[in-house]
Write an enzyme that holds these catalytic residues in place. Structure first.
Site, PDB file in Angstrom:
ATOM      1  N   ILE A  54       0.817  -1.223   0.000  1.00 21.90           N
ATOM      2  CA  ILE A  54       0.000   0.000   0.000  1.00 21.90           C
ATOM      3  C   ILE A  54       0.849   1.270   0.000  1.00 21.90           C
ATOM      4  O   ILE A  54       0.327   2.377  -0.027  1.00 21.90           O
ATOM      5  CB  ILE A  54      -1.001   0.020   1.194  1.00 21.90           C
ATOM      6  CG1 ILE A  54      -0.288  -0.207   2.533  1.00 21.90           C
ATOM      7  CG2 ILE A  54      -2.102  -0.986   0.984  1.00 21.90           C
ATOM      8  CD1 ILE A  54      -1.211  -0.081   3.748  1.00 21.90           C
ATOM      9  N   GLY A  55       2.180   1.104   0.031  1.00 19.04           N
ATOM     10  CA  GLY A  55       3.051   2.285  -0.025  1.00 19.04           C
ATOM     11  C   GLY A  55       4.508   1.903  -0.170  1.00 19.04           C
ATOM     12  O   GLY A  55       4.909   0.812   0.234  1.00 19.04           O
ATOM     13  N   GLY A  57       8.630   3.647   0.191  1.00 17.22           N
ATOM     14  CA  GLY A  57       9.411   4.793   0.654  1.00 17.22           C
ATOM     15  C   GLY A  57      10.886   4.586   0.351  1.00 17.22           C
ATOM     16  O   GLY A  57      11.265   3.627  -0.321  1.00 17.22           O
ATOM     17  N   PHE A  59      13.279   3.659   2.252  1.00 18.93           N
ATOM     18  CA  PHE A  59      13.965   2.542   2.922  1.00 18.93           C
ATOM     19  C   PHE A  59      13.188   1.239   2.894  1.00 18.93           C
ATOM     20  O   PHE A  59      13.555   0.281   3.549  1.00 18.93           O
ATOM     21  CB  PHE A  59      14.258   2.914   4.387  1.00 18.93           C
ATOM     22  CG  PHE A  59      14.973   4.218   4.513  1.00 18.93           C
ATOM     23  CD1 PHE A  59      16.290   4.355   4.090  1.00 18.93           C
ATOM     24  CD2 PHE A  59      14.321   5.328   5.014  1.00 18.93           C
ATOM     25  CE1 PHE A  59      16.935   5.567   4.176  1.00 18.93           C
ATOM     26  CE2 PHE A  59      14.963   6.547   5.092  1.00 18.93           C
ATOM     27  CZ  PHE A  59      16.279   6.667   4.670  1.00 18.93           C
ATOM     28  N   GLU A  61       8.989  -0.603   2.220  1.00 17.46           N
ATOM     29  CA  GLU A  61       7.599  -0.481   1.775  1.00 17.46           C
ATOM     30  C   GLU A  61       6.638  -0.717   2.932  1.00 17.46           C
ATOM     31  O   GLU A  61       7.040  -1.172   4.001  1.00 17.46           O
ATOM     32  CB  GLU A  61       7.320  -1.476   0.639  1.00 17.46           C
ATOM     33  CG  GLU A  61       7.495  -2.930   1.031  1.00 17.46           C
ATOM     34  CD  GLU A  61       7.335  -3.882  -0.164  1.00 17.46           C
ATOM     35  OE1 GLU A  61       7.591  -3.472  -1.315  1.00 17.46           O
ATOM     36  OE2 GLU A  61       6.956  -5.045   0.086  1.00 17.46           O
ATOM     37  N   VAL A  62       5.372  -0.379   2.676  1.00 16.44           N
ATOM     38  CA  VAL A  62       4.307  -0.641   3.649  1.00 16.44           C
ATOM     39  C   VAL A  62       3.343  -1.642   3.015  1.00 16.44           C
ATOM     40  O   VAL A  62       2.881  -1.436   1.895  1.00 16.44           O
ATOM     41  CB  VAL A  62       3.540   0.651   4.038  1.00 16.44           C
ATOM     42  CG1 VAL A  62       2.474   0.341   5.081  1.00 16.44           C
ATOM     43  CG2 VAL A  62       4.508   1.696   4.576  1.00 16.44           C
ATOM     44  N   ASP A 171       8.221  16.626   9.498  1.00 19.54           N
ATOM     45  CA  ASP A 171       7.821  16.267   8.126  1.00 19.54           C
ATOM     46  C   ASP A 171       6.300  16.280   8.009  1.00 19.54           C
ATOM     47  O   ASP A 171       5.691  15.359   7.491  1.00 19.54           O
ATOM     48  CB  ASP A 171       8.396  14.896   7.739  1.00 19.54           C
ATOM     49  CG  ASP A 171       8.402  14.664   6.225  1.00 19.54           C
ATOM     50  OD1 ASP A 171       8.304  15.668   5.476  1.00 19.54           O
ATOM     51  OD2 ASP A 171       8.479  13.511   5.785  1.00 19.54           O
TER      52      ASP A 171
END
Length: 261
Positions: A54-55, A57, A59, A61-62, A171
């Site tokens: 679902i995502g 990044g 470093f 993933e999700v 952030d």
């Protein structure tokens, strides 16, 4: 003790029969037993079935995952250790993990478990089906004034709550404001957040030979957080100077490198 006291307080309701009170106490005891069992068990990636990514990044993933024994659905954040070491992100990940443990309240995405293997770190978080603010803005294009007020207020309350714990997020952007099933807001992605402990500072990981066990210890009392914040300020560590964040949303004082609290 706090949970039991809360339960007993709710049982003072005169509309409850003795049988209902007994039933509620039994349910509470079962929950506590289950909680202790979970605390003792060592989890690994093999305890979860992957459903979908679902995502992604910098470093890792999700993934949306399902716990095999209970069927509960979570978001599993997978972070590659080698990448984090190479880019000196260990302190930030430590701060992220610590704030998720410490901030067990309504404004922060809840973390249920964390574990590791030789290659990755895994953070098992609550899955928020409402998506993020960026997706909402793209879908709606313009929010009504009432809706905007609601989300601005919830964002301010969320940020204030982590400041009280002694953390700076650094952030804040629509992508990191997640929405739960009822449309309420929660802060996520503390990967650039900094805290008040040595183990939240990047330079700490350049020489771990000087580290003491107490540098890693989490205390979760709000008073401890307040005392830590006060002593930190006295020791002239009141300002952070790292230029971090997402260029489109960076705060002027971060960009100017004049230091920020």
């Amino acid at each position: 003790k706090q949970r039991l006291a809360k339960l007993e307080e709710s049982l003072k309701d005169e509309s409850l029969s003795e049988e209902q009170r007994h039933e509620k106490r039994l349910q509470h005891a079962q929950k506590e037993t289950e909680f202790l069992r979970l605390k003792r068990s060592r989890l690994g990636v093999e305890d979860f079935d992957p459903l979908k990514v679902i995502g992604r990044g910098a470093f890792g993933e999700v993934r949306l995952v399902q716990k095999k024994d209970t069927g509960h659905v979570y978001a599993m954040k997978i972070l590659r250790k080698a990448d984090m070491l190479e880019k000196e992100q260990v302190a930030h990940v430590r701060a992220e993990r610590d704030i998720l443990v410490e901030a067990d309240h309504q404004w922060v995405v809840k973390m249920y478990y964390s574990f590791q293997d030789p290659i990755n770190l895994y953070l098992i978080m609550e899955f928020l089906p409402g998506g993020d603010m960026m997706t909402l803005l793209m879908k709606k294009d313009t929010l009504s004034e009432e809706c905007t007020q609601f989300y601005i207020v919830e964002t301010a309350l969320a940020i204030d709550s982590i400041h009280k714990l002694g953390f700076i997020h650094r952030d804040i952007k629509p992508d990191n404001l997640l929405l739960d099933a009822k449309g309420h807001l929660k802060l996520s992605d503390f990967g650039l957040c900094t805290g008040l402990k040595k183990s939240h500072r990047t330079d700490f990981y350049r020489d771990l030979s000087q580290a003491k066990p107490s540098d890693f210890i989490i205390t979760s009392s709000p008073m401890d957080s307040k005392r830590r914040a006060e002593s930190w300020k006295k020791n002239r560590r009141a300002l952070a100077y790292s230029t971090v964040g997402t260029p489109d949303y960076i705060a002027p004082e971060v960009f100017l490198q004049t230091g920020y609290g």
